[in-house]
Design a protein around this motif. Structure first.
Motif, mmCIF file in Angstrom:
data_model
loop_
_atom_site.group_PDB
_atom_site.id
_atom_site.type_symbol
_atom_site.label_atom_id
_atom_site.label_comp_id
_atom_site.label_asym_id
_atom_site.label_seq_id
_atom_site.Cartn_x
_atom_site.Cartn_y
_atom_site.Cartn_z
ATOM 1 N N ALA A 60 0.838 -1.193 0.000
ATOM 2 C CA ALA A 60 0.000 0.000 0.000
ATOM 3 C C ALA A 60 0.872 1.242 0.000
ATOM 4 O O ALA A 60 1.903 1.297 0.652
ATOM 5 N N THR A 61 0.449 2.258 -0.721
ATOM 6 C CA THR A 61 1.266 3.466 -0.822
ATOM 7 C C THR A 61 0.584 4.695 -0.230
ATOM 8 O O THR A 61 1.152 5.763 -0.217
ATOM 9 N N GLY A 62 -0.623 4.520 0.270
ATOM 10 C CA GLY A 62 -1.286 5.664 0.858
ATOM 11 C C GLY A 62 -2.407 5.224 1.764
ATOM 12 O O GLY A 62 -2.818 4.070 1.766
ATOM 13 N N GLY A 63 -2.918 6.142 2.582
ATOM 14 C CA GLY A 63 -4.025 5.827 3.449
ATOM 15 C C GLY A 63 -3.567 5.210 4.756
ATOM 16 O O GLY A 63 -2.386 5.118 5.069
ATOM 17 N N ALA A 64 -4.549 4.713 5.529
ATOM 18 C CA ALA A 64 -4.287 4.241 6.886
ATOM 19 C C ALA A 64 -3.391 3.025 6.919
ATOM 20 O O ALA A 64 -2.707 2.778 7.899
ATOM 21 N N ASP A 65 -3.368 2.201 5.839
ATOM 22 C CA ASP A 65 -2.641 0.945 5.860
ATOM 23 C C ASP A 65 -1.283 1.031 5.181
ATOM 24 O O ASP A 65 -0.629 0.024 4.956
ATOM 25 N N ALA A 66 -0.829 2.244 4.842
ATOM 26 C CA ALA A 66 0.437 2.384 4.140
ATOM 27 C C ALA A 66 1.610 1.933 4.994
ATOM 28 O O ALA A 66 2.687 1.688 4.471
ATOM 29 N N LYS A 67 1.414 1.806 6.311
ATOM 30 C CA LYS A 67 2.506 1.390 7.180
ATOM 31 C C LYS A 67 2.923 -0.048 6.929
ATOM 32 O O LYS A 67 4.030 -0.447 7.295
ATOM 33 N N TYR A 68 2.079 -0.857 6.309
ATOM 34 C CA TYR A 68 2.428 -2.254 6.055
ATOM 35 C C TYR A 68 3.182 -2.402 4.743
ATOM 36 O O TYR A 68 2.864 -1.761 3.740
ATOM 37 N N ARG A 69 4.170 -3.279 4.757
ATOM 38 C CA ARG A 69 5.001 -3.500 3.581
ATOM 39 C C ARG A 69 4.611 -4.749 2.812
ATOM 40 O O ARG A 69 5.193 -5.029 1.767
ATOM 41 N N GLY A 70 3.654 -5.510 3.336
ATOM 42 C CA GLY A 70 3.081 -6.614 2.586
ATOM 43 C C GLY A 70 2.031 -6.089 1.626
ATOM 44 O O GLY A 70 1.824 -4.882 1.497
ATOM 45 N N THR B 220 -4.695 -11.733 11.491
ATOM 46 C CA THR B 220 -4.559 -11.036 12.759
ATOM 47 C C THR B 220 -5.636 -11.533 13.728
ATOM 48 O O THR B 220 -6.400 -12.448 13.428
ATOM 49 N N ARG B 221 -5.688 -10.945 14.920
ATOM 50 C CA ARG B 221 -6.541 -11.494 15.972
ATOM 51 C C ARG B 221 -8.030 -11.359 15.689
ATOM 52 O O ARG B 221 -8.853 -11.930 16.410
ATOM 53 N N ASP B 222 -8.385 -10.625 14.648
ATOM 54 C CA ASP B 222 -9.789 -10.568 14.235
ATOM 55 C C ASP B 222 -10.149 -11.735 13.318
ATOM 56 O O ASP B 222 -11.240 -11.791 12.776
ATOM 57 N N ASN B 223 -9.197 -12.668 13.138
ATOM 58 C CA ASN B 223 -9.404 -13.854 12.299
ATOM 59 C C ASN B 223 -9.612 -13.520 10.830
ATOM 60 O O ASN B 223 -10.311 -14.241 10.108
ATOM 61 N N LEU B 224 -8.977 -12.451 10.394
ATOM 62 C CA LEU B 224 -9.012 -12.050 8.992
ATOM 63 C C LEU B 224 -7.591 -11.769 8.517
ATOM 64 O O LEU B 224 -6.755 -11.293 9.285
ATOM 65 N N ALA B 225 -7.339 -12.066 7.249
ATOM 66 C CA ALA B 225 -6.055 -11.728 6.636
ATOM 67 C C ALA B 225 -6.247 -10.454 5.823
ATOM 68 O O ALA B 225 -6.862 -10.470 4.760
ATOM 69 N N HIS B 226 -5.722 -9.362 6.334
ATOM 70 C CA HIS B 226 -5.760 -8.085 5.637
ATOM 71 C C HIS B 226 -4.507 -7.883 4.790
ATOM 72 O O HIS B 226 -4.486 -7.023 3.916
ATOM 73 N N VAL B 227 -3.455 -8.663 5.101
ATOM 74 C CA VAL B 227 -2.168 -8.508 4.443
ATOM 75 C C VAL B 227 -1.660 -9.880 4.016
ATOM 76 O O VAL B 227 -1.794 -10.855 4.770
ATOM 77 N N ILE B 228 -1.083 -9.963 2.817
ATOM 78 C CA ILE B 228 -0.402 -11.174 2.372
ATOM 79 C C ILE B 228 1.032 -10.816 1.997
ATOM 80 O O ILE B 228 1.331 -9.657 1.700
ATOM 81 N N TYR B 229 1.898 -11.832 2.029
ATOM 82 C CA TYR B 229 3.326 -11.594 1.807
ATOM 83 C C TYR B 229 3.835 -12.495 0.685
ATOM 84 O O TYR B 229 4.111 -13.671 0.900
ATOM 85 N N ALA C 102 1.170 -8.012 15.326
ATOM 86 C CA ALA C 102 0.951 -8.608 16.634
ATOM 87 C C ALA C 102 -0.057 -7.831 17.465
ATOM 88 O O ALA C 102 -0.763 -8.403 18.306
ATOM 89 N N THR C 103 -0.137 -6.535 17.252
ATOM 90 C CA THR C 103 -1.006 -5.686 18.065
ATOM 91 C C THR C 103 -2.162 -5.080 17.266
ATOM 92 O O THR C 103 -2.982 -4.347 17.818
ATOM 93 N N GLU C 104 -2.236 -5.391 15.988
ATOM 94 C CA GLU C 104 -3.236 -4.772 15.117
ATOM 95 C C GLU C 104 -4.653 -5.150 15.513
ATOM 96 O O GLU C 104 -4.952 -6.304 15.808
ATOM 97 N N THR C 105 -5.546 -4.140 15.541
ATOM 98 C CA THR C 105 -6.962 -4.386 15.821
ATOM 99 C C THR C 105 -7.838 -4.008 14.643
ATOM 100 O O THR C 105 -9.011 -4.335 14.601
ATOM 101 N N TRP C 106 -7.268 -3.271 13.671
ATOM 102 C CA TRP C 106 -8.002 -2.765 12.513
ATOM 103 C C TRP C 106 -9.173 -1.884 12.921
ATOM 104 O O TRP C 106 -10.147 -1.755 12.201
ATOM 105 N N ALA C 107 -9.082 -1.294 14.107
ATOM 106 C CA ALA C 107 -10.115 -0.361 14.546
ATOM 107 C C ALA C 107 -9.975 0.953 13.788
ATOM 108 O O ALA C 107 -8.876 1.387 13.445
ATOM 109 N N ASN C 108 -11.094 1.568 13.538
ATOM 110 C CA ASN C 108 -11.131 2.877 12.880
ATOM 111 C C ASN C 108 -10.471 2.866 11.499
ATOM 112 O O ASN C 108 -9.813 3.827 11.097
ATOM 113 N N ARG C 109 -10.620 1.738 10.792
ATOM 114 C CA ARG C 109 -10.027 1.643 9.451
ATOM 115 C C ARG C 109 -11.096 1.939 8.406
ATOM 116 O O ARG C 109 -12.240 1.631 8.596
#
Length: 219
Positions: free
Chosen positions: A35-45, A186-195, A212-219
């Motif tokens: 991802a290159t923008g938005g709330a999830d840009a912090k992930y590199r997968g 993640t702990r919500d039992n969903l895969a938001h990211v693949i590698y 490890a700490t992701e909750t995907w709250a407020n996404r």
């Protein structure tokens, strides 16, 4: 069906490991872009939308005990990869990179993960073979096997196309084409990211504490 179509298209573009010479380079070229923008840009997968639900299947671990994937990984961030021990490139590469990245993050974060490797080659990957192979990377890694039909069903449950075995050569050797990416639940039992293959050890080490700490709250 929508999720399976998405991943079917992804598999058509992302190298099926173990089938094509020089496949790692091809997987790097065709892998989903981070991802290159938005709330999830912090992930590199590679971000997945919609997120993929954690599959429900039961296979057998390397000690011969039934392993209910959904219940045994509840509450953990879970990395799921389908592959085989005779894989010439992608499988050992992925397992090695994950193992090294887990060593780079704080132990408290590493303990929140379960890494599950499901063989796509149960004929050759006996429980002993699978355990010895995984122990080369990390003794905590979980290895699962079962009948070919059960493994195929597990891949379908994970919204993947079942792995395909190549023709057997005169020497008895063969390859198994399988999905070349790791699904991160993640702990919500969903895969938001693949590698996909080609994600570096540094990128994994960057993402693992976040997962490890992701909750995907407020996404």
């Amino acid at each position: 069906m929508k999720l399976r179509l998405f991943l079917g298209a992804l598999l058509a573009g992302v190298f099926l490991a173990g089938t094509v010479p020089g496949g790692w380079a091809q997987s790097r070229k065709n892998a989903p872009e981070p991802a290159t923008g938005g709330a999830d840009a912090k992930y590199r997968g590679g971000m997945v939308s919609p997120a993929l639900p954690k599959p429900k299947f039961t296979l057998t671990d390397t000690s011969g005990v039934p392993f209910d994937f959904a219940s045994k990984t509840e509450g953990y961030t879970t990395l799921l990869f389908f592959g085989y021990t005779h894989c010439p490139d992608m499988c050992p590469l992925q397992m090695s990179i994950i193992a090294q990245a887990l060593k780079k993050i704080p132990p408290a974060s590493a303990d929140r993960f379960k890494v599950v490797f499901v063989t796509t080659d149960p004929e050759r990957d006996t429980p002993q073979v699978l355990r010895v192979w995984l122990d080369h990377f990390d003794k905590r890694f979980i290895g699962l096997s079962g009948s070919q039909s059960a493994i195929d069903a597990a891949q379908v449950a994970a919204n993947l196309s079942p792995a395909k075995r190549s023709a057997v050569r005169p020497d008895g050797a063969y390859e198994v084409g399988h999905a070349a990416f790791v699904l991160a639940y993640t702990r919500d039992n969903l895969a938001h990211v693949i590698y996909p293959g080609g994600v570096s050890e540094e990128d994994w080490a960057h993402d693992l504490p976040l997962l490890a700490t992701e909750t995907w709250a407020n996404r």
